[in-house]
Design a protein around this motif. Structure first.
Motif, PDB file in Angstrom:
ATOM      1  N   GLN A 110     131.512 103.199  25.072  1.00  0.00           N
ATOM      2  CA  GLN A 110     131.457 103.687  23.870  1.00  0.00           C
ATOM      3  C   GLN A 110     129.978 103.647  23.286  1.00  0.00           C
ATOM      4  O   GLN A 110     129.232 102.357  23.271  1.00  0.00           O
ATOM      5  CB  GLN A 110     132.342 102.857  23.018  1.00  0.00           C
ATOM      6  N   PRO A 111     129.316 104.706  23.107  1.00  0.00           N
ATOM      7  CA  PRO A 111     127.744 104.762  22.873  1.00  0.00           C
ATOM      8  C   PRO A 111     127.696 104.328  21.143  1.00  0.00           C
ATOM      9  O   PRO A 111     128.907 104.563  20.437  1.00  0.00           O
ATOM     10  CB  PRO A 111     127.385 106.287  22.913  1.00  0.00           C
ATOM     11  N   MET A 159     118.736 104.112  24.638  1.00  0.00           N
ATOM     12  CA  MET A 159     119.041 105.378  24.724  1.00  0.00           C
ATOM     13  C   MET A 159     119.440 105.760  23.366  1.00  0.00           C
ATOM     14  O   MET A 159     120.483 106.475  22.570  1.00  0.00           O
ATOM     15  CB  MET A 159     120.240 105.882  25.597  1.00  0.00           C
ATOM     16  N   ASN A 160     118.691 105.223  22.209  1.00  0.00           N
ATOM     17  CA  ASN A 160     118.949 105.492  20.795  1.00  0.00           C
ATOM     18  C   ASN A 160     117.972 106.872  20.564  1.00  0.00           C
ATOM     19  O   ASN A 160     116.789 106.937  20.373  1.00  0.00           O
ATOM     20  CB  ASN A 160     118.347 104.329  19.874  1.00  0.00           C
ATOM     21  N   VAL A 161     118.933 107.800  20.381  1.00  0.00           N
ATOM     22  CA  VAL A 161     118.294 109.204  20.038  1.00  0.00           C
ATOM     23  C   VAL A 161     117.942 109.510  18.749  1.00  0.00           C
ATOM     24  O   VAL A 161     116.947 110.038  18.434  1.00  0.00           O
ATOM     25  CB  VAL A 161     119.427 110.274  20.332  1.00  0.00           C
ATOM     26  N   ARG A 162     118.243 108.467  17.672  1.00  0.00           N
ATOM     27  CA  ARG A 162     117.761 108.635  16.489  1.00  0.00           C
ATOM     28  C   ARG A 162     116.235 108.137  16.455  1.00  0.00           C
ATOM     29  O   ARG A 162     115.353 108.472  15.626  1.00  0.00           O
ATOM     30  CB  ARG A 162     118.423 107.655  15.460  1.00  0.00           C
ATOM     31  N   GLY A 209     124.363 107.942  19.233  1.00  0.00           N
ATOM     32  CA  GLY A 209     124.581 108.590  20.387  1.00  0.00           C
ATOM     33  C   GLY A 209     125.982 109.323  20.639  1.00  0.00           C
ATOM     34  O   GLY A 209     126.188 110.262  20.988  1.00  0.00           O
ATOM     35  N   ALA A 210     126.954 108.909  19.805  1.00  0.00           N
ATOM     36  CA  ALA A 210     128.097 109.544  19.546  1.00  0.00           C
ATOM     37  C   ALA A 210     128.135 110.668  19.018  1.00  0.00           C
ATOM     38  O   ALA A 210     128.799 111.824  19.175  1.00  0.00           O
ATOM     39  CB  ALA A 210     129.295 108.787  18.959  1.00  0.00           C
TER      40      ALA A 210
END
Length: 695
Positions: free
Chosen positions: A556-557, A513-516, A561-562
């Motif tokens: 803790q993402p 789930m790495n949005v970058r 993600g955070a």
């Protein structure tokens, strides 16, 4: 004291460039093991272990699992014996003849035919017996393994069988993390995280979800004179998983390691030919054994649905979520019970939405046919009451049964007079739970095209029954003519989207789930620098991250993600729309949706969804409470995505200007969620990175 030598290679981050020549050296660790907890120290197959821990909890303990396996073995044997009896021992010449009189069942049964069974039936019985022995050995193995899990629950997790039902899965996860600290089940990591457990339980499921999302599996077939149709039966899915994950010749060496050849780019042509050969073998095997599988499917469904129809006469006329629908709407790292909860909640609004699409011609015809059939049935019923001998007359009982069936079919075609008439409101309620749908579904839910597409996820149970019956016939052709040509795409997918996570093994990079890396600017991923090839469809990366954060708030993402969640919270709380009690009641009277069942509270999960659709509030106290509200919801994310698509704003601009002019106005009788989405015009050419190691 004893010691174990455990070699492993440290994980190289994706920013580090490595090659086989400068691979990190093998590191040796000495693990000191004490007598206490030795049984749960350094569990080799943690994937299987955690999967059994989850199944033990979801299937309600050892006794239920054992009883289920025993009864399934007995049921299979019963189906084979009953089918053999019906084929061999019945006198069909007497049964179908009007000239011969039948006084008892003995006149229809001839067991002497069992001594002269045809070779084809003998071959089918031998195959069935081999399968039954295999299932028996599997049941014995499962009993042994789950007894071990029962002991683990009792001794390590301190959950005896009597207390199992009192512990939710979240409680088990918390105790699993404590057990890791005490027993060191995984010697390569000091602590155990929730994401680690989900990675191991759903390792192959995440790959399957990502491949369906990226259209790397043939889930649709073209039917002449009909067009494109989703075909993703349980048998076809089983073959996909066997070919790709755990069967003979699968790319994975074991449950947690992808074959090293798939991680090297220069092997792609060789691996493509190898995978094409494996797929061809499975296609041929399915073609050879399809008569046996097809016959078993027929008898199993006849016996199963006969009981179901007797218990629920209208069961075949109801709808259900298809196998494809389960994969299509599934988040990354979402367990089975979590998915079932969402789909069960979406069932009622989805049924109401589909019930709105009724052909007026069918309604008129069905109403008149039902009137005629009901009249004839009433006449025959009255006559049989006055003269009971009519029941034994020729064909009277048959005609009454046929008229009853016709009347039931016509009644099923007539719409409910109290059905909702607002397609957008129903689709909004469906979106609240399934959370994945194309923009077209939100724009034009009243059209037949959207209804046909949605029916591929939510179809009639009888249609699903037909798909499963045809699965043994169609599966060999789908494998050979549809899956085999996609072998190169599958090899490329496994190379490009498999990463090695320390202490977990090879996982699908989308499941991180790495949005970058896999995020999309259309879904407010501020730092998304990935090409379109690496982005998921329908915002699955972002929605999965949000959903996982909601389910596990203590998790803790990673940094990206955070930052994404923080930016999303800022975009949502900038709306400043917390109502007082009077405004809440006024809003509920204007917007008669499913949220009107109760006035939501500030700390409820649905609060952010509900508040996103009400008029703007200028109350200072409400604004202050809004700024302190940090709830995130996936429906809110859909709204932000739609605004981004409408106005072409990036995520930074959205976080500052979202709802600057207040939420969209409400129109009585119309759903509040009415996005106007333009078509995409950005078709940039993407240059993929050329690296010979895991991306």
């Amino acid at each position: 004291m004893s010691s174990i030598d455990t070699p492993y290679r440290p994980l190289m981050t994706e920013d580090e460039n490595s090659s086989e020549d400068d691979a990190p050296p093998v590191v040796k660790h000495k693990i000191r093991i004490t007598t206490k907890g030795n049984r749960w120290n350094h569990i080799e197959d943690l994937d299987g272990f955690f999967s059994r821990v989850y199944k033990y909890h979801q299937e309600h303990g050892f006794t239920t699992i054992l009883l289920t396996d025993i009864l399934e073995l007995m049921q299979f044997m019963f189906v084979v014996m009953l089918a053999t009896f019906l084929v061999v021992c019945l006198k069909y010449d007497v049964l179908l003849s009007d000239a011969k009189q039948v006084d008892s069942l003995d006149d229809l049964i001839d067991t002497s035919h069992l001594l002269s069974v045809s070779p084809i039936i003998v071959l089918i019985l031998l195959v069935a017996m081999v399968f039954w022995v295999h299932q028996l050995s599997r049941a014995v193995w499962r009993a042994w393994k789950f007894w071990e899990i029962r002991t683990f629950y009792t001794e390590a997790l301190k959950i005896p069988p009597s207390e199992l039902r009192n512990n939710a899965w979240e409680d088990v996860l918390s105790k699993l993390k404590l057990a890791q600290k005490e027993f060191k089940m995984n010697i390569r990591k000091q602590d155990l995280t929730v994401l680690d457990v989900h990675h191991r339980i759903l390792r192959f499921t995440n790959f399957l979800v990502a491949m369906v999302n990226r259209s790397k599996l043939p889930c649709k077939i073209n039917i002449p004179f009909y067009g494109e149709k989703v075909f993703f039966s349980a048998g076809l899915r089983y073959n996909f998983e066997m070919i790709l994950f755990w069967g003979y010749g699968a790319p994975f060496d074991n449950s947690f390691h992808l074959n090293d050849k798939y991680k090297q780019r220069y092997n792609r042509d060789e691996l493509t030919k190898h995978l094409q050969g494996i797929i061809a073998i499975y296609a041929v095997l399915n073609f050879i054994f399809f008569p046996v599988i097809f016959l078993y499917h027929i008898f199993h469904f006849i016996f199963h649905f006969a009981e179901l129809i007797k218990r629920q006469p209208g069961a075949l006329g109801t709808r259900h979520w298809t196998s494809y629908g389960h994969v299509y709407v599934r988040h990354f790292n979402e367990l089975d019970h979590e998915l079932r909860v969402r789909l069960n909640q979406a069932y009622l609004p989805a049924s109401k939405y589909m019930d709105m699409f009724v052909s007026p011609i069918v309604v008129v015809v069905a109403r008149n046919v039902a009137f005629i059939a009901g009249s004839l049935l009433a006449v025959l019923a009255v006559l049989t009451v006055l003269q009971e001998q009519l029941l034994t007359a020729d064909n009277v009982l048959i005609w009454m049964s046929l008229l009853g069936v016709v009347l039931w079919v016509c009644s099923a075609c007539l719409p409910d007079e109290n059905r909702p008439l607002c397609a957008k409101e129903m689709m909004l309620q469906v979106l609240t739970h399934i959370q994945y749908m194309p923009d077209m579904w939100k724009e034009q839910p009243h059209t037949a095209a959207v209804q046909n597409q949605f029916s591929q996820l939510f179809q009639y149970r009888v249609a699903g029954l037909i798909d499963e019956l045809l699965s043994p016939i169609l599966t060999p052709f789908v494998l050979y003519f549809n899956l085999r040509p996609m072998a190169q795409d599958i090899v490329s997918f496994l190379h490009d989207f498999t990463i090695d996570v320390s202490g977990v093994g090879d996982v699908c990079s989308f499941a991180e789930m790495n949005v970058r890396r896999h995020g999309s600017p259309d879904w407010l991923s501020t730092n998304a620098a990935s090409p379109e090839y690496q982005q998921t469809e329908l915002g699955k990366t972002e929605l999965s991250l949000v959903q996982f954060h909601l389910k596990h708030p203590t998790w803790q993402p990673p940094q990206e993600g955070a930052a994404y969640l923080s930016n999303l919270k800022e975009s949502m709380t900038s709306s400043k729309i917390i109502p007082d009690e009077e405004e809440s009641l006024n809003y509920l009277s204007v917007y008669p949706s499913s949220y009107a069942q109760q006035v939501p509270t500030e700390d409820s999960m649905q609060w952010s969804v509900w508040s996103a659709h009400r008029p703007h509030s200028n109350n200072n106290a409400s604004i202050e409470r809004s700024l302190n509200n940090s709830m995130i919801d996936t429906l809110q994310l859909h709204k932000l995505h739609d605004q981004c698509m409408r106005e072409g704003l990036n995520s930074v601009q959205i976080s500052r200007s979202m709802y600057s002019s207040g939420p969209p106005a409400l129109v009585p009788g119309v759903g509040a969620y009415e996005p106007l989405l333009p078509q995409r015009t950005n078709n940039e050419t993407v240059t993929l990175p050329n690296n010979d190691h895991n991306p």
